[in-house]
Design a protein around this motif. Structure first.
Motif, PDB file in Angstrom:
ATOM      1  N   THR A 187     115.851  81.855  -4.268  1.00  0.00           N
ATOM      2  CA  THR A 187     116.191  83.147  -3.317  1.00  0.00           C
ATOM      3  C   THR A 187     114.881  84.093  -3.384  1.00  0.00           C
ATOM      4  OG1 THR A 187     117.433  84.241  -5.237  1.00  0.00           O
ATOM      5  CG2 THR A 187     118.490  82.913  -3.512  1.00  0.00           C
ATOM      6  N   ILE A 188     113.885  83.499  -4.104  1.00  0.00           N
ATOM      7  CA  ILE A 188     112.763  84.620  -4.339  1.00  0.00           C
ATOM      8  C   ILE A 188     111.731  84.520  -3.431  1.00  0.00           C
ATOM      9  CG2 ILE A 188     110.704  85.379  -5.941  1.00  0.00           C
ATOM     10  CD1 ILE A 188     113.341  85.976  -7.208  1.00  0.00           C
ATOM     11  N   SER A 189     111.341  85.325  -2.606  1.00  0.00           N
ATOM     12  CA  SER A 189     110.400  85.567  -1.429  1.00  0.00           C
ATOM     13  C   SER A 189     109.237  86.245  -2.118  1.00  0.00           C
ATOM     14  CB  SER A 189     110.787  85.932  -0.038  1.00  0.00           C
ATOM     15  OG  SER A 189     111.126  87.427  -0.288  1.00  0.00           O
ATOM     16  N   LEU A 190     107.990  85.597  -1.394  1.00  0.00           N
ATOM     17  CA  LEU A 190     106.767  86.535  -2.016  1.00  0.00           C
ATOM     18  C   LEU A 190     106.008  86.798  -0.470  1.00  0.00           C
ATOM     19  CD1 LEU A 190     104.208  86.710  -4.056  1.00  0.00           C
ATOM     20  CD2 LEU A 190     103.679  84.340  -3.013  1.00  0.00           C
ATOM     21  N   TYR A 191     105.418  88.125  -0.555  1.00  0.00           N
ATOM     22  CA  TYR A 191     104.698  88.784   0.592  1.00  0.00           C
ATOM     23  C   TYR A 191     104.044  89.718   0.207  1.00  0.00           C
ATOM     24  CZ  TYR A 191     108.105  92.928  -0.059  1.00  0.00           C
ATOM     25  OH  TYR A 191     108.975  93.736  -0.600  1.00  0.00           O
ATOM     26  N   PHE A 192     103.066  90.158   0.715  1.00  0.00           N
ATOM     27  CA  PHE A 192     102.021  91.242   0.519  1.00  0.00           C
ATOM     28  C   PHE A 192     102.528  92.545   1.324  1.00  0.00           C
ATOM     29  CE2 PHE A 192      99.835  87.427  -0.752  1.00  0.00           C
ATOM     30  CZ  PHE A 192      99.167  87.884  -1.727  1.00  0.00           C
ATOM     31  N   GLU A 193     102.309  93.649   0.738  1.00  0.00           N
ATOM     32  CA  GLU A 193     102.352  95.008   1.311  1.00  0.00           C
ATOM     33  C   GLU A 193     101.232  96.119   0.659  1.00  0.00           C
ATOM     34  OE1 GLU A 193     106.393  97.053   1.795  1.00  0.00           O
ATOM     35  OE2 GLU A 193     105.693  97.990   0.090  1.00  0.00           O
ATOM     36  N   ASN A 194     100.626  96.357   1.610  1.00  0.00           N
ATOM     37  CA  ASN A 194      99.349  97.321   1.154  1.00  0.00           C
ATOM     38  C   ASN A 194      98.440  96.490   0.400  1.00  0.00           C
ATOM     39  OD1 ASN A 194     100.254  99.445   3.088  1.00  0.00           O
ATOM     40  ND2 ASN A 194     101.608 100.152   1.753  1.00  0.00           N
ATOM     41  N   ASN A 195      98.141  95.134   0.379  1.00  0.00           N
ATOM     42  CA  ASN A 195      97.398  94.434  -0.582  1.00  0.00           C
ATOM     43  C   ASN A 195      97.957  94.162  -1.848  1.00  0.00           C
ATOM     44  OD1 ASN A 195      95.412  93.832   1.586  1.00  0.00           O
ATOM     45  ND2 ASN A 195      94.414  95.768   1.142  1.00  0.00           N
ATOM     46  N   VAL A 196      99.129  94.531  -1.948  1.00  0.00           N
ATOM     47  CA  VAL A 196      99.806  94.268  -3.151  1.00  0.00           C
ATOM     48  C   VAL A 196     100.788  93.127  -3.190  1.00  0.00           C
ATOM     49  CG1 VAL A 196     101.391  95.331  -5.018  1.00  0.00           C
ATOM     50  CG2 VAL A 196      99.689  96.618  -3.866  1.00  0.00           C
ATOM     51  N   GLU A 197     100.714  92.074  -3.909  1.00  0.00           N
ATOM     52  CA  GLU A 197     101.657  91.098  -4.118  1.00  0.00           C
ATOM     53  C   GLU A 197     103.231  91.437  -4.524  1.00  0.00           C
ATOM     54  OE1 GLU A 197     100.629  86.675  -4.946  1.00  0.00           O
ATOM     55  OE2 GLU A 197     101.186  87.751  -6.748  1.00  0.00           O
ATOM     56  N   LYS A 198     104.204  91.207  -3.794  1.00  0.00           N
ATOM     57  CA  LYS A 198     105.526  91.494  -4.127  1.00  0.00           C
ATOM     58  C   LYS A 198     106.547  90.530  -4.034  1.00  0.00           C
ATOM     59  CE  LYS A 198     105.082  96.335  -2.833  1.00  0.00           C
ATOM     60  NZ  LYS A 198     105.810  97.536  -2.523  1.00  0.00           N
ATOM     61  N   LEU A 199     107.339  90.469  -5.018  1.00  0.00           N
ATOM     62  CA  LEU A 199     108.618  89.326  -5.136  1.00  0.00           C
ATOM     63  C   LEU A 199     109.723  89.990  -4.635  1.00  0.00           C
ATOM     64  CD1 LEU A 199     107.494  87.475  -8.209  1.00  0.00           C
ATOM     65  CD2 LEU A 199     107.169  86.920  -5.998  1.00  0.00           C
ATOM     66  N   GLU A 200     110.871  89.499  -3.990  1.00  0.00           N
ATOM     67  CA  GLU A 200     111.903  89.902  -3.559  1.00  0.00           C
ATOM     68  C   GLU A 200     112.959  88.897  -3.598  1.00  0.00           C
ATOM     69  OE1 GLU A 200     114.205  92.845  -0.394  1.00  0.00           O
ATOM     70  OE2 GLU A 200     112.424  92.157   0.055  1.00  0.00           O
ATOM     71  N   CYS A 201     114.203  89.360  -4.385  1.00  0.00           N
ATOM     72  CA  CYS A 201     115.327  88.346  -4.147  1.00  0.00           C
ATOM     73  C   CYS A 201     115.868  88.659  -2.932  1.00  0.00           C
ATOM     74  CB  CYS A 201     116.026  88.486  -5.280  1.00  0.00           C
ATOM     75  SG  CYS A 201     117.582  87.358  -5.360  1.00  0.00           S
ATOM     76  N   VAL A 202     116.252  87.613  -2.045  1.00  0.00           N
ATOM     77  CA  VAL A 202     116.962  87.785  -0.838  1.00  0.00           C
ATOM     78  C   VAL A 202     118.446  88.183  -1.018  1.00  0.00           C
ATOM     79  CG1 VAL A 202     115.317  86.970   0.737  1.00  0.00           C
ATOM     80  CG2 VAL A 202     117.118  85.473  -0.241  1.00  0.00           C
ATOM     81  N   ALA A 208     109.943  77.706  -4.116  1.00  0.00           N
ATOM     82  CA  ALA A 208     110.730  76.729  -4.575  1.00  0.00           C
ATOM     83  C   ALA A 208     110.861  76.557  -5.804  1.00  0.00           C
ATOM     84  CB  ALA A 208     110.298  75.314  -4.140  1.00  0.00           C
ATOM     85  N   GLY A 209     112.106  76.494  -6.271  1.00  0.00           N
ATOM     86  CA  GLY A 209     112.511  76.130  -7.964  1.00  0.00           C
ATOM     87  C   GLY A 209     112.516  77.630  -8.670  1.00  0.00           C
ATOM     88  N   ALA A 210     112.192  78.720  -8.028  1.00  0.00           N
ATOM     89  CA  ALA A 210     112.235  79.952  -8.647  1.00  0.00           C
ATOM     90  C   ALA A 210     113.560  80.650  -8.778  1.00  0.00           C
ATOM     91  CB  ALA A 210     111.255  80.956  -8.047  1.00  0.00           C
ATOM     92  N   THR A 211     113.889  81.120 -10.066  1.00  0.00           N
ATOM     93  CA  THR A 211     114.983  81.673 -10.301  1.00  0.00           C
ATOM     94  C   THR A 211     115.099  83.251 -10.342  1.00  0.00           C
ATOM     95  OG1 THR A 211     115.583  79.959 -11.536  1.00  0.00           O
ATOM     96  CG2 THR A 211     117.023  81.796 -11.989  1.00  0.00           C
ATOM     97  N   CYS A 212     116.108  84.046 -10.016  1.00  0.00           N
ATOM     98  CA  CYS A 212     115.787  85.586  -9.817  1.00  0.00           C
ATOM     99  C   CYS A 212     115.993  85.787 -11.372  1.00  0.00           C
ATOM    100  CB  CYS A 212     116.902  86.210  -9.047  1.00  0.00           C
ATOM    101  SG  CYS A 212     116.921  87.989  -9.112  1.00  0.00           S
ATOM    102  N   PRO A 213     115.369  86.895 -11.886  1.00  0.00           N
ATOM    103  CA  PRO A 213     115.391  87.129 -13.375  1.00  0.00           C
ATOM    104  C   PRO A 213     116.812  88.277 -13.438  1.00  0.00           C
ATOM    105  CG  PRO A 213     113.549  88.308 -12.350  1.00  0.00           C
ATOM    106  CD  PRO A 213     114.016  87.610 -11.589  1.00  0.00           C
ATOM    107  N   GLU A 214     117.080  88.865 -12.171  1.00  0.00           N
ATOM    108  CA  GLU A 214     118.538  89.463 -12.225  1.00  0.00           C
ATOM    109  C   GLU A 214     119.685  89.034 -12.038  1.00  0.00           C
ATOM    110  OE1 GLU A 214     119.954  93.442 -12.720  1.00  0.00           O
ATOM    111  OE2 GLU A 214     117.811  92.969 -12.751  1.00  0.00           O
ATOM    112  N   CYS A 215     119.750  88.193 -10.892  1.00  0.00           N
ATOM    113  CA  CYS A 215     121.070  87.636 -10.579  1.00  0.00           C
ATOM    114  C   CYS A 215     121.057  86.078 -10.871  1.00  0.00           C
ATOM    115  CB  CYS A 215     121.467  87.817  -9.246  1.00  0.00           C
ATOM    116  SG  CYS A 215     120.427  86.732  -7.920  1.00  0.00           S
ATOM    117  N   LYS A 216     120.177  85.525 -11.328  1.00  0.00           N
ATOM    118  CA  LYS A 216     119.885  84.118 -11.786  1.00  0.00           C
ATOM    119  C   LYS A 216     120.117  83.087 -10.555  1.00  0.00           C
ATOM    120  CE  LYS A 216     119.548  85.642 -15.943  1.00  0.00           C
ATOM    121  NZ  LYS A 216     118.174  86.270 -16.216  1.00  0.00           N
ATOM    122  N   ALA A 217     120.189  83.577  -9.418  1.00  0.00           N
ATOM    123  CA  ALA A 217     120.116  82.847  -8.220  1.00  0.00           C
ATOM    124  C   ALA A 217     118.948  81.861  -8.088  1.00  0.00           C
ATOM    125  CB  ALA A 217     120.381  83.512  -6.826  1.00  0.00           C
ATOM    126  N   LEU A 218     119.153  80.678  -7.570  1.00  0.00           N
ATOM    127  CA  LEU A 218     117.845  79.818  -7.596  1.00  0.00           C
ATOM    128  C   LEU A 218     117.546  79.572  -5.969  1.00  0.00           C
ATOM    129  CD1 LEU A 218     116.175  77.510  -8.775  1.00  0.00           C
ATOM    130  CD2 LEU A 218     118.229  75.775  -7.949  1.00  0.00           C
TER     131      LEU A 218
END
Length: 68
Positions: free
Chosen positions: A23-38, A11-21
């Motif tokens: 839209t950032i989701s957090l998930y784990f893949e192979n025990n690595v924390e990843k962020l992705e703008c939807v 909540a409240g996170a802004t994408c560094p690329e497109c500046k959308a508010l």
């Protein structure tokens, strides 16, 4: 069999690329924390500090390439 990843939105996170508010989701893949703008697909990975320190300690510079 489908492999569903559990994602949490930040909540409240802004994408560094497109500046959308919010839209950032957090998930784990192979025990690595990843962020992705939807909205735009921007991705960022976060490695553990222990992995970063091990990588940096083992590195050595052989030379610096300077094209003329």
């Amino acid at each position: 069999m489908t492999n569903k990843q559990r994602r949490r939105f930040i909540a409240g996170a802004t994408c560094p690329e497109c500046k959308a508010l919010d839209t950032i989701s957090l998930y784990f893949e192979n025990n690595v924390e990843k962020l992705e703008c939807v909205a735009c697909g921007y991705q960022e990975s976060q490695t553990e500090d222990s992995v970063k320190s091990q990588t940096r300690e083992a590195e050595s510079v052989i030379g610096i390439f300077k094209p003329e």
